[in-house]
Design an enzyme around this catalytic site. Structure first.
Site, PDB file in Angstrom:
ATOM      1  N   PHE A 107       0.857  -1.195   0.000  1.00  0.00           N
ATOM      2  CA  PHE A 107       0.000   0.000   0.000  1.00  0.00           C
ATOM      3  C   PHE A 107       0.887   1.237   0.000  1.00  0.00           C
ATOM      4  CE2 PHE A 107      -2.583   3.415   1.540  1.00  0.00           C
ATOM      5  CZ  PHE A 107      -3.814   3.184   0.946  1.00  0.00           C
ATOM      6  N   ASP A 139       9.090   2.391   1.679  1.00  0.00           N
ATOM      7  CA  ASP A 139       7.952   3.201   2.117  1.00  0.00           C
ATOM      8  C   ASP A 139       7.758   2.983   3.610  1.00  0.00           C
ATOM      9  OD1 ASP A 139       5.506   4.227   2.785  1.00  0.00           O
ATOM     10  OD2 ASP A 139       4.430   3.397   1.063  1.00  0.00           O
ATOM     11  N   LYS A 145       2.716  10.433   7.856  1.00  0.00           N
ATOM     12  CA  LYS A 145       1.940  10.097   9.061  1.00  0.00           C
ATOM     13  C   LYS A 145       2.451  10.779  10.340  1.00  0.00           C
ATOM     14  CE  LYS A 145      -0.306   5.842   7.462  1.00  0.00           C
ATOM     15  NZ  LYS A 145      -1.722   6.225   7.383  1.00  0.00           N
TER      16      LYS A 145
HETATM   17  C1  LIG Z   1       2.787   2.386   3.812  1.00  0.00           C
HETATM   18  C2  LIG Z   1       1.897   3.518   3.404  1.00  0.00           C
HETATM   19  N1  LIG Z   1       2.248   4.283   2.368  1.00  0.00           N
HETATM   20  C3  LIG Z   1       1.490   5.319   1.961  1.00  0.00           C
HETATM   21  C4  LIG Z   1       0.299   5.629   2.596  1.00  0.00           C
HETATM   22  C5  LIG Z   1      -0.534   6.778   2.118  1.00  0.00           C
HETATM   23  O1  LIG Z   1      -0.439   7.847   3.000  1.00  0.00           O
HETATM   24  P1  LIG Z   1      -1.490   9.067   2.900  1.00  0.00           P
HETATM   25  O2  LIG Z   1      -2.816   8.538   3.308  1.00  0.00           O
HETATM   26  O3  LIG Z   1      -0.907  10.100   3.840  1.00  0.00           O
HETATM   27  O4  LIG Z   1      -1.476   9.533   1.485  1.00  0.00           O
HETATM   28  C6  LIG Z   1      -0.104   4.848   3.687  1.00  0.00           C
HETATM   29  C7  LIG Z   1      -1.380   5.141   4.369  1.00  0.00           C
HETATM   30  O5  LIG Z   1      -1.926   4.358   5.098  1.00  0.00           O
HETATM   31  C8  LIG Z   1       0.714   3.770   4.094  1.00  0.00           C
HETATM   32  O6  LIG Z   1       0.370   2.991   5.127  1.00  0.00           O
END
Ligand SMILES: Cc1ncc(COP(=O)(O)O)c(C=O)c1O
Length: 383
Positions: free
Chosen positions: A131, A216, A244
């Site tokens: 994700f 990520d 986050k």
């Molecule tokens: C691993 C990871 N990458 C990217 C995102 C996306 O972040 P945002 O909701 O701030 O765009 C999330 C959101 O849960 C995430 O868990």
């Protein structure tokens, strides 16, 4: 109209809602409009690592906003400069430059662009169940037809391979591969902890073929897994995506880069990226993590939590796994009804896929609060 009715009437219905109106938070506790108290094991999906209502961050935001709240990055800003230096000093290895943005999706979006501009190649390999956000570039890297289908066609050049499977990844690499983009612990994908050996080999393969490795850590960053950055336990990337909990709950994202990353001037910018208010919040939040020893707490309390959950005897549990204070309880049946039962008992948790209950409590959670959460799990799961 009630709060629920107002939101349902005036907002697009893109979020599956739970029927709770949250009005206040303190530490690892949340309070609804009726004054009911909950132990928070969601932390706004990993945003509130330092807990709710932190005074230090509140004061930093207040003071910076009154001093100079916004400063587009065409001008220099002392608070941005200090944050960039601080992140470079904390980052593993040679990640000594930063690009600031405003969210996790934006961080991944930027990393995809930077991988292309730095290598002159187009393909990005991501993982199934990964994700990375829902803007068009990040969405193409995110796994899941349910997310992608309504918005087709996807950005070309993104491929998915099974997570933690070296042979499949190797087979997918080619002359046009710019980068491999992975989470070291898949969060949304079900709290799946990758193998250190796998990540070490991925690093070697990337180096052998001039491919960049992007990790990520939007969800795993800032102490969540028992080290400041989870990748410290696995591998050193060329780009590290953060968001986050970076700024203690104020929106902010960042990509930490090593000197292999080349981006032409003006080719990627952001109005709010690196604004002084968010930078002040991030510096204050990192200060809280350091002063309160939250990384160490995540490691020790996470181990305790995992052990206590593991003592629950229930035929409904398939597996309990995790790292630090990032935990997953995989059931043999759908987890949704149990999430509701936990809420009724005053514990807020997350789902990660249909059968996994995910726990991401603020790192300031206490041992006593963990005991209460474990007791609630016992109540609902013991046969
Ligand atoms: C691993 C990871 N990458 C990217 C995102 C996306 O972040 P945002 O909701 O701030 O765009 C999330 C959101 O849960 C995430 O868990």
């Amino acid at each position: 109209m009630s709060t629920q009715q107002l939101e349902q009437t005036y907002e697009l219905a893109v979020y599956p809602r739970r029927d709770i109106v949250l009005v206040r938070g303190s530490g690892a506790r949340l309070f609804d409009e009726n004054g009911r108290e909950y132990i928070d094991c969601a932390a706004n999906v990993g945003v509130s690592n330092i807990g709710h209502g932190n005074q230090t961050v509140a004061r930093a935001v207040h003071d910076q906003y009154l001093t100079l709240g916004n400063c587009y990055s065409m001008f220099y800003s002392p608070v941005r400069a200090h944050l960039a230096q601080k992140l470079a000093s904390l980052a593993p290895g040679k990640l000594n430059r930063v690009f600031f943005c405003n969210s996790g999706a934006e961080a991944n979006e930027a990393a995809i662009k930077f991988a292309r501009s730095s290598t002159g190649r187009q393909e990005i390999i991501a993982a199934m169940r990964g994700f990375h956000g829902k803007t068009m570039g990040a969405l193409a890297a995110t796994w899941g037809p349910e997310y992608q289908k309504p918005f087709a066609p996807m950005l070309p050049g993104l491929k998915h391979v099974p997570y933690n499977n070296l042979a499949k990844l190797e087979a997918a690499l080619g002359d046009n591969t710019a980068a491999v983009l992975l989470e070291v612990v898949q969060g949304e994908g079900g709290v799946r902890v990758g193998d250190k050996g796998y990540f070490q080999k991925v690093r070697e393969m990337c180096d052998a073929h001039g491919i960049l490795l992007i990790i990520d850590e939007v969800q795993t960053g800032f102490g969540r897994t028992g080290t400041l950055f989870a990748c410290e336990q696995f591998v050193e990337p060329d780009m590290l995506c953060l968001a986050k909990s970076l700024a203690g709950g104020i929106p902010m994202g960042a990509v930490l880069c090593n000197d292999r990353i080349k981006v032409p001037v003006k080719s990627h910018t952001s109005t709010f990226g690196g604004n002084p208010t968010a930078c002040a919040a991030a510096l204050a939040s990192i200060g809280v993590i350091e002063k309160e020893g939250l990384v160490e707490k995540s490691r020790t309390l996470g181990g305790y939590f995992l052990k206590e959950l593991g003592r629950i005897e229930s035929s409904k549990i398939r597996e309990i796994r995790g790292l630090g204070l990032m935990l997953g309880i995989e059931l043999k049946e759908k987890a949704g009804p149990y999430v509701q039962q936990l809420t009724d008992k005053g514990v807020i948790v997350l789902l990660a896929g249909a059968t996994v209950i995910r726990l991401l409590p603020p790192l300031v959670i206490t041992k006593e609060e963990i005991d209460t959460v474990v007791a609630a799990f016992k109540d609902i799961l013991v046969d």
